[in-house]
Design a protein around this motif. Structure first.
Motif, PDB file in Angstrom:
ATOM      1  N   LEU A  47     -66.855  20.694  -1.873  1.00 53.81           N
ATOM      2  CA  LEU A  47     -67.496  20.306  -0.605  1.00 53.81           C
ATOM      3  C   LEU A  47     -67.986  21.502   0.208  1.00 53.81           C
ATOM      4  O   LEU A  47     -69.118  21.482   0.708  1.00 53.81           O
ATOM      5  CB  LEU A  47     -66.540  19.436   0.212  1.00 53.81           C
ATOM      6  N   LEU A  50     -71.195  22.761  -1.396  1.00 51.35           N
ATOM      7  CA  LEU A  50     -72.357  21.939  -1.060  1.00 51.35           C
ATOM      8  C   LEU A  50     -72.827  22.212   0.366  1.00 51.35           C
ATOM      9  O   LEU A  50     -74.032  22.229   0.647  1.00 51.35           O
ATOM     10  CB  LEU A  50     -72.008  20.457  -1.220  1.00 51.35           C
ATOM     11  N   TRP A  68     -80.833  16.950  -2.236  1.00 54.30           N
ATOM     12  CA  TRP A  68     -79.614  16.672  -2.995  1.00 54.30           C
ATOM     13  C   TRP A  68     -78.400  17.349  -2.370  1.00 54.30           C
ATOM     14  O   TRP A  68     -77.277  16.857  -2.497  1.00 54.30           O
ATOM     15  CB  TRP A  68     -79.784  17.115  -4.444  1.00 54.30           C
ATOM     16  N   TRP A  71     -77.623  15.940   2.293  1.00 52.71           N
ATOM     17  CA  TRP A  71     -76.814  14.807   2.728  1.00 52.71           C
ATOM     18  C   TRP A  71     -75.321  15.065   2.579  1.00 52.71           C
ATOM     19  O   TRP A  71     -74.576  14.997   3.573  1.00 52.71           O
ATOM     20  CB  TRP A  71     -77.222  13.536   1.986  1.00 52.71           C
ATOM     21  N   PRO A  72     -74.805  15.349   1.357  1.00 53.06           N
ATOM     22  CA  PRO A  72     -73.351  15.551   1.267  1.00 53.06           C
ATOM     23  C   PRO A  72     -72.884  16.813   1.985  1.00 53.06           C
ATOM     24  O   PRO A  72     -71.815  16.828   2.594  1.00 53.06           O
ATOM     25  CB  PRO A  72     -73.106  15.648  -0.246  1.00 53.06           C
ATOM     26  N   TRP A  76     -70.425  16.619   5.219  1.00 44.14           N
ATOM     27  CA  TRP A  76     -69.092  17.226   5.118  1.00 44.14           C
ATOM     28  C   TRP A  76     -68.879  18.241   6.246  1.00 44.14           C
ATOM     29  O   TRP A  76     -67.768  18.381   6.754  1.00 44.14           O
ATOM     30  CB  TRP A  76     -68.883  17.891   3.769  1.00 44.14           C
TER      31      TRP A  76
END
Length: 435
Positions: A47, A50, A68, A71-72, A76
């Motif tokens: 996490l 990313l 890609w 968003w995550p 996070w």
């Protein structure tokens, strides 16, 4: 060198924060070797990776690839902030939760008490030697001494205490996760739903009576990019058009990317409708990807750029200055060019992205400055940090004879989340003191 030191310090702080999150959310609530611990450990590395990719993605990857990570990674970032805050608050609750658990689970408490009693009780004293009196017959026997009892071995850590700590750790971790997900979920919904209208009345001493009630729609910090796109622009345009303003001002930070990547997302701006038109000034983010192409693009859409320039509207002067970030490229704000030769008997409204330029506005006799940039802090408690760098974080304030209005903005940078600083489009209604 200084940038490298700051980067290393930031990475170190990020590492410590994620170690703490892993400890409280994974290690302290699970058994060694279990699937939960293995999965949580992997996520503790994945996490933040990313998140770092999302932060640097705009300059390292095409927009299609950046999405890609965005968003995550950005979600996070927001969840991690509120997990950290909630867990730190939970540290103060742990002693209380342990006492409550002991009170409402007395059997565990008594078991723990018995174990500790056995472990700490002193060994009985050795018995004194016993001598059997001599008799004529049979012969006297030698004294008989009793053996010393074996002391109880110190027991290992009581199981009740371990169970209590595990229960409290899981309770705090679960509560922190629920709070973080709830706060971020609500903040994300607020951004994706679109900004709400806010109404502010600003009296201007020089405004003629005929202009009393003149309405300016102020929108800033739209931040089109890997997360917010064409649908976001459409919501903003429809919201502005619904109030039928006299003038529209787009006060910088329209995009986070290039015209080829984000031009289609910005195209609904061509549908803005206002009696005296729509105007645009650059924000700092336009200079990250190239401000000049964006200036020309919004001009093609029918939105008029004000690059250190002024237009004389029927009732007041509307001026705009470039953002401070353009200074490094020779395109910084030029107040003399925008305001130097104007008639000071007329009211002046200035579009300037960053509130910190208000002191220049005071020196040049500006009556009202319209700004954005701060996002109102965007993520509480970020508003306290924003206050350190900006004279006004949100709302209307007066500096000498100049009034400064700062909108919280219509979008979000980084995490598509707002907490304690809802997005807005402001309708500023000008009021004449002569009315």
């Amino acid at each position: 060198m200084m940038i490298a030191v700051m980067a290393v310090a930031a990475l170190g702080l990020l590492g410590v924060a994620h170690w703490y999150l892993w400890r409280r959310l994974v290690r302290d609530v699970s058994r060694p070797g279990g699937g939960y611990r293995r999965t949580g450990t992997v996520l503790a590395f994945l996490l933040p990776a990313l998140m770092l990719l999302a932060v640097v993605g705009g300059r390292a990857f095409p927009l299609a690839v950046e999405r890609w990570f965005a968003w995550p990674g950005y979600l996070w970032m927001a969840v991690g902030i509120y997990l950290l805050l909630a867990l730190l608050a939970g540290e103060a609750l742990r002693p209380l939760l342990r006492r409550l658990h002991r009170r409402f689970h007395p059997r565990l408490h008594l078991d723990l008490h018995r174990r500790r009693t056995v472990a700490t009780a002193p060994a009985p004293a050795a018995a004194a030697p016993v001598t059997v009196p001599a008799t004529p017959e049979p012969a006297a026997q030698p004294p008989v001494e009793t053996a010393e009892p074996v002391a109880a071995a110190e027991p290992a850590e009581p199981g009740a205490e371990a169970s209590r700590r595990l229960f409290v750790s899981r309770l705090v971790a679960g509560g922190a996760a629920a709070v973080a997900v709830g706060v971020v979920g609500n903040g994300t919904y607020g951004v994706l739903r679109g900004p709400r209208l806010k109404h502010v009345t600003v009296p201007l001493a020089k405004l003629p009576r005929a202009a009393h009630g003149y309405r300016i729609a102020v929108v800033s910090d739209i931040h089109l990019g890997p997360i917010l796109g064409r649908a976001h622009t459409r919501r903003i345009v429809d919201t502005i058009n619904s109030v039928q303003p006299d003038l529209v001002t787009v006060v910088g930070d329209l995009v986070d990317g290039t015209v080829p990547e984000l031009g289609p997302a910005a195209r609904p701006l061509a549908d803005l409708r206002a009696r005296d038109g729509a105007y645009f000034v650059t924000g700092n983010h336009e200079y990250f990807s190239g401000a000049a192409p964006w200036v020309e693009f919004v001009r093609e859409l029918g939105v008029h750029p004000l690059e250190n320039a002024r237009v004389e509207l029927p009732w007041f002067d509307l001026a705009g200055v470039n953002d401070i970030a353009g200074t490094a490229q020779g395109q910084g704000p030029d107040y003399d060019r925008a305001l130097g030769d104007r008639d000071r008997a007329r009211a002046a409204v200035l579009m300037a992205h960053q509130p910190v330029t208000v002191h220049d506005s005071v020196r040049h006799g500006v009556d009202l400055q319209l700004s954005g940039h701060t996002h109102g802090g965007q993520l509480w408690p970020g508003n306290y940090l924003a206050e350190l760098a900006n004279p006004t974080v949100a709302g209307l304030e007066r500096y000498g004879d100049t009034q400064l209005y700062v909108t919280r903005g219509a979008g979000a940078w980084g995490p598509p989340v707002r907490v304690g600083a809802p997005s807005d489009i402001t309708v500023v209604t000008l009021a004449s003191l002569r009315a």
